[in-house]
Design an enzyme around this catalytic site. Structure first.
Site, PDB file in Angstrom:
ATOM      1  N   ASP A  59       0.850  -1.183   0.000  1.00  0.00           N
ATOM      2  CA  ASP A  59       0.000   0.000   0.000  1.00  0.00           C
ATOM      3  C   ASP A  59       0.896   1.248   0.000  1.00  0.00           C
ATOM      4  O   ASP A  59       1.725   1.414   0.913  1.00  0.00           O
ATOM      5  CB  ASP A  59      -0.876  -0.071   1.270  1.00  0.00           C
ATOM      6  N   LYS A  85     -11.158   5.306  -7.144  1.00  0.00           N
ATOM      7  CA  LYS A  85     -11.746   5.978  -8.322  1.00  0.00           C
ATOM      8  C   LYS A  85     -13.269   5.967  -8.388  1.00  0.00           C
ATOM      9  O   LYS A  85     -13.824   6.300  -9.435  1.00  0.00           O
ATOM     10  CB  LYS A  85     -11.171   5.363  -9.589  1.00  0.00           C
ATOM     11  N   SER A 125      -8.084  13.012 -15.183  1.00  0.00           N
ATOM     12  CA  SER A 125      -9.427  12.761 -15.705  1.00  0.00           C
ATOM     13  C   SER A 125     -10.046  14.031 -16.267  1.00  0.00           C
ATOM     14  O   SER A 125      -9.806  15.140 -15.761  1.00  0.00           O
ATOM     15  CB  SER A 125     -10.291  12.248 -14.550  1.00  0.00           C
ATOM     16  N   TYR A 150     -13.437  12.603  -5.182  1.00  0.00           N
ATOM     17  CA  TYR A 150     -12.608  11.900  -6.181  1.00  0.00           C
ATOM     18  C   TYR A 150     -12.056  12.899  -7.203  1.00  0.00           C
ATOM     19  O   TYR A 150     -10.852  12.961  -7.460  1.00  0.00           O
ATOM     20  CB  TYR A 150     -13.428  10.813  -6.898  1.00  0.00           C
ATOM     21  N   LYS A 154      -8.006  14.560  -8.093  1.00  0.00           N
ATOM     22  CA  LYS A 154      -7.307  14.686  -9.386  1.00  0.00           C
ATOM     23  C   LYS A 154      -6.794  16.119  -9.561  1.00  0.00           C
ATOM     24  O   LYS A 154      -5.679  16.347 -10.016  1.00  0.00           O
ATOM     25  CB  LYS A 154      -8.226  14.302 -10.541  1.00  0.00           C
ATOM     26  N   GLY A 297     -24.939  14.832 -10.183  1.00  0.00           N
ATOM     27  CA  GLY A 297     -23.511  15.040 -10.448  1.00  0.00           C
ATOM     28  C   GLY A 297     -23.096  14.796 -11.888  1.00  0.00           C
ATOM     29  O   GLY A 297     -21.974  15.133 -12.274  1.00  0.00           O
TER      30      GLY A 297
HETATM   31  C1  UD1 Z   1     -17.135   9.925 -14.524  1.00  0.00           C
HETATM   32  C2  UD1 Z   1     -16.104  10.975 -14.808  1.00  0.00           C
HETATM   33  C3  UD1 Z   1     -14.772  10.345 -15.043  1.00  0.00           C
HETATM   34  C4  UD1 Z   1     -14.432   9.433 -13.908  1.00  0.00           C
HETATM   35  C5  UD1 Z   1     -15.505   8.365 -13.789  1.00  0.00           C
HETATM   36  C6  UD1 Z   1     -15.190   7.452 -12.632  1.00  0.00           C
HETATM   37  C7  UD1 Z   1     -16.957  12.988 -15.891  1.00  0.00           C
HETATM   38  C8  UD1 Z   1     -17.319  13.635 -17.189  1.00  0.00           C
HETATM   39  N1  UD1 Z   1     -16.470  11.760 -15.989  1.00  0.00           N
HETATM   40  O1  UD1 Z   1     -17.422   9.294 -15.738  1.00  0.00           O
HETATM   41  O2  UD1 Z   1     -13.787  11.303 -15.176  1.00  0.00           O
HETATM   42  O3  UD1 Z   1     -13.177   8.854 -14.105  1.00  0.00           O
HETATM   43  O4  UD1 Z   1     -16.740   9.005 -13.549  1.00  0.00           O
HETATM   44  O5  UD1 Z   1     -16.206   6.520 -12.467  1.00  0.00           O
HETATM   45  O6  UD1 Z   1     -17.098  13.543 -14.833  1.00  0.00           O
HETATM   46  N2  UD1 Z   1     -24.960   5.839 -17.269  1.00  0.00           N
HETATM   47  C9  UD1 Z   1     -26.251   5.327 -17.340  1.00  0.00           C
HETATM   48  N3  UD1 Z   1     -26.517   4.187 -16.647  1.00  0.00           N
HETATM   49  C10 UD1 Z   1     -25.593   3.540 -15.890  1.00  0.00           C
HETATM   50  C11 UD1 Z   1     -24.284   4.082 -15.820  1.00  0.00           C
HETATM   51  C12 UD1 Z   1     -24.010   5.240 -16.521  1.00  0.00           C
HETATM   52  O7  UD1 Z   1     -27.123   5.870 -18.009  1.00  0.00           O
HETATM   53  O8  UD1 Z   1     -25.914   2.515 -15.264  1.00  0.00           O
HETATM   54  C13 UD1 Z   1     -24.641   7.059 -18.034  1.00  0.00           C
HETATM   55  C14 UD1 Z   1     -24.196   8.226 -17.189  1.00  0.00           C
HETATM   56  O9  UD1 Z   1     -25.273   9.009 -16.793  1.00  0.00           O
HETATM   57  C15 UD1 Z   1     -23.255   8.944 -18.162  1.00  0.00           C
HETATM   58  C16 UD1 Z   1     -22.673   7.838 -19.027  1.00  0.00           C
HETATM   59  O10 UD1 Z   1     -23.565   6.731 -18.867  1.00  0.00           O
HETATM   60  O11 UD1 Z   1     -23.987   9.789 -18.974  1.00  0.00           O
HETATM   61  C17 UD1 Z   1     -21.298   7.416 -18.614  1.00  0.00           C
HETATM   62  O12 UD1 Z   1     -21.291   7.171 -17.231  1.00  0.00           O
HETATM   63  P1  UD1 Z   1     -20.034   6.512 -16.490  1.00  0.00           P
HETATM   64  O13 UD1 Z   1     -19.573   5.326 -17.244  1.00  0.00           O
HETATM   65  O14 UD1 Z   1     -20.393   6.337 -15.053  1.00  0.00           O
HETATM   66  O15 UD1 Z   1     -18.893   7.599 -16.641  1.00  0.00           O
HETATM   67  P2  UD1 Z   1     -18.895   9.167 -16.278  1.00  0.00           P
HETATM   68  O16 UD1 Z   1     -19.892   9.466 -15.249  1.00  0.00           O
HETATM   69  O17 UD1 Z   1     -18.953   9.901 -17.560  1.00  0.00           O
END
Ligand code: UD1
Length: 338
Positions: A59, A85, A125, A150, A154, A297
């Site tokens: 660690d 993360k 990120s 988180y 960064k 968020g």
């Molecule tokens: C975010 C951060 C990224 C970070 C990551 C860590 C931003 C732009 N990005 O990614 O830097 O490293 O989190 O986890 O802040 N979605 C659904 N259903 C789901 C899951 C996701 O609709 O079950 C949608 C989300 O609303 C989003 C997209 O899919 O619009 C991508 O989501 P996700 O894969 O969680 O990544 P970010 O939130 O973009």
């Protein structure tokens, strides 16, 4: 001497980067505490590249262990992935995130100073941009107040690096990733979230594999063409290669300043609904989903301006979003035996 330390080298992006480094002839030593990774990945890396890298399990929050590692190992550079993360977890337990993500960087940088290690690549990120004022996002876009601890770690880590590069001989590159997805073509390594996936693509592949009933689409009333959020999904293998190129830039002293920042994305935005359609097309599988409320968020739309990465770093993506989705599905099928 071309030995490179990869912290978090058994994790998702770390393991793909270790493969890319070894394929370019670098010797790799991995530090990983296995808090979110499996030791099995080490042997899978060996299976892909023919070389099982050196592995040290500890660690990075334990300063005495960091000091001991550097007194016993000589490295030419460091690629630092090891960090917590999960955005939601960081809201519930901010101090864990500040302790883990900040201490480990500080101890590594102290070791760099003591042992004259000059080359450092940091895993950042696009979350630092928050909701951007304009698209696509260049590296000049302002860093916005972080929504989560988180994201804040960064931002703070980039500030720590900038200050350290000013005050010491350290040369660092911070790589701001957009949304990494997909897996190695061998399907030996890929993304393996613990528990329910928080990110879109692992949730999609687990749903297609029958582990989840349906995908929840977080909102279809955003001001985007189809109402769902837009992200820049980048193949993890392309992303891994960028780390090797960034490292070579430092080792060959081609960097323009002591601290550089590059966006790593494809430059193309895809909506959640477009990702679902593309997944269905490349896999010929129907994906059950329902529209639910927006996720707190979430930003509306982000995608990278890749001009600087293309022209200054000399890197560009080679793989498509469809290839990335197909490889993510190949990986999921292999680990689930479906
Ligand atoms: C975010 C951060 C990224 C970070 C990551 C860590 C931003 C732009 N990005 O990614 O830097 O490293 O989190 O986890 O802040 N979605 C659904 N259903 C789901 C899951 C996701 O609709 O079950 C949608 C989300 O609303 C989003 C997209 O899919 O619009 C991508 O989501 P996700 O894969 O969680 O990544 P970010 O939130 O973009």
């Amino acid at each position: 001497m071309n030995k490179i330390l990869v912290t978090g080298g058994l994790g998702y992006i770390g393991s793909h980067t270790v493969v890319a480094l070894q394929q370019e002839g670098f010797e790799v030593v991995i530090i990983d505490d296995l808090s979110n990774a499996n030791e099995d990945v080490l042997y899978r890396i060996g299976k892909i590249t023919g070389i099982t890298p050196q592995f040290e399990k500890f660690d990075l929050r334990v300063k005495s262990l960091v000091e001991r590692f550097f007194s016993e190992n000589k490295v030419a550079g460091i690629i630092h992935f090891a960090a917590s993360k999960a955005v939601g977890e960081s809201m519930e337990n901010p101090l864990l995130y500040y302790e883990n993500n900040i201490h480990s960087l500080v101890y590594l940088l102290q070791a760099c100073e003591k042992h004259a290690i000059r080359n450092f690549i940091f895993s950042s990120s696009c979350t630092v941009y928050g909701e951007p004022d304009s698209l696509p996002i260049t590296e000049e876009a302002p860093v916005k107040q972080a929504v989560s601890p988180y994201g804040n770690t960064k931002q703070i880590n980039e500030e720590i690096l900038n200050d350290t590069c000013r005050a010491t001989k350290l040369q660092a590159i911070s790589l701001r990733y957009f949304n990494p997805i997909g897996a190695h073509e061998s399907a030996e390594i890929g993304e393996l979230p613990i528990g329910t996936p928080q990110n879109l693509v692992p949730f999609i592949t687990q749903t297609a594999a029958g582990l989840r009933k349906e995908l929840s689409v977080f909102g279809d009333d955003y001001p985007t063409p189809d109402g769902s959020c837009i992200r820049d999904y980048i193949h993890v293998v392309d992303l891994a290669k960028a780390h090797v190129i960034a490292l070579q830039r430092l080792l060959n002293k081609k960097n323009a300043s002591n601290f550089e920042i590059f966006n790593l994305g494809t430059g193309r935005g895809s909506s959640v609904l477009e990702i679902i359609k593309a997944f269905e097309k490349v896999t010929s599988k129907k994906l059950p989903y329902k529209i639910v409320d927006r996720r707190p968020g979430d930003v509306i739309a982000v995608y990278a301006d890749t001009t600087k990465a293309n022209s200054v770093l000399g890197w560009k993506t080679e793989k498509t979003m469809e290839e990335a989705l197909a490889s993510a599905w190949g990986w999921e099928k292999k680990i689930r035996g479906v």
